[in-house]
Design a protein around this motif. Structure first.
Motif: not given
Length: 184
Positions: A155-184
């Protein structure tokens, strides 16, 4: 130009996706210096749940290169994704996920996508990791906005990027990705 590529896993594709991780990472190694953000979306907020999709924001020369990136990717070619959202991305913050230094213990990370009427400007927050506008692939039409953010909950994540009256918001748990041994 920068491009937003979000492949949504099709139901039942988790094991296939996991079997292709090395191929996926090898493919992504060819784009390492061009990536702005990358990582899986997940079923749960704990960062350890099953994958539901893959986000990549990447700097490429043109729409054709973006199509190649999206549709030659091993997960896509093997049928892991049920759909792919491919748009131009205007990087409002002008940074990569690796530039983010404001992490807060106990906060989760989320991919937030608004489509349609984007409504008011996003809340300015040090918890936005990467934020930008989504644009049509071949023109300037604005489709919405997207951000990867850090927040205490969905809910707090959605409030950071609010949609308008006719818009739609999707919120997905996410994590930094990449090859485990070679992250930048």
């Amino acid at each position: 130009m920068e491009y937003f590529v979000y492949g949504r896993d099709r139901p039942g594709a988790f094991e296939l996706k996991m079997s292709l991780n090395d191929d996926h990472w090898s493919f992504m190694d060819g784009y390492g210096d061009l990536l702005i953000a990358r990582g899986p979306t997940l079923t749960g907020d704990d960062g350890e749940a099953e994958s539901t999709g893959s986000l990549h924001i990447v700097s490429l020369p043109d729409a054709e290169a973006a199509r190649t990136f999206a549709y030659e990717e091993p997960y896509y070619r093997a049928g892991v994704f049920g759909s792919v959202l491919l748009c131009r991305f205007r990087n409002v913050l002008g940074r990569t996920m690796w530039d983010f230094t404001e992490a807060v213990d106990g906060y989760g990370r989320f991919l937030v996508i608004t489509t349609g009427d984007s409504g008011p400007a996003p809340v300015t927050s040090k918890h936005m990791i990467v934020y930008g506008e989504l644009l049509a692939l071949d023109c300037e039409a604005r489709l919405g906005r997207a951000a990867v953010v850090e927040a205490p909950d969905r809910e707090a994540a959605a409030r950071l990027l609010p949609a308008g009256d006719n818009g739609r918001t999707e919120v997905h748990p996410w994590r930094f990705g990449g090859r485990p041994a070679r992250r930048r």
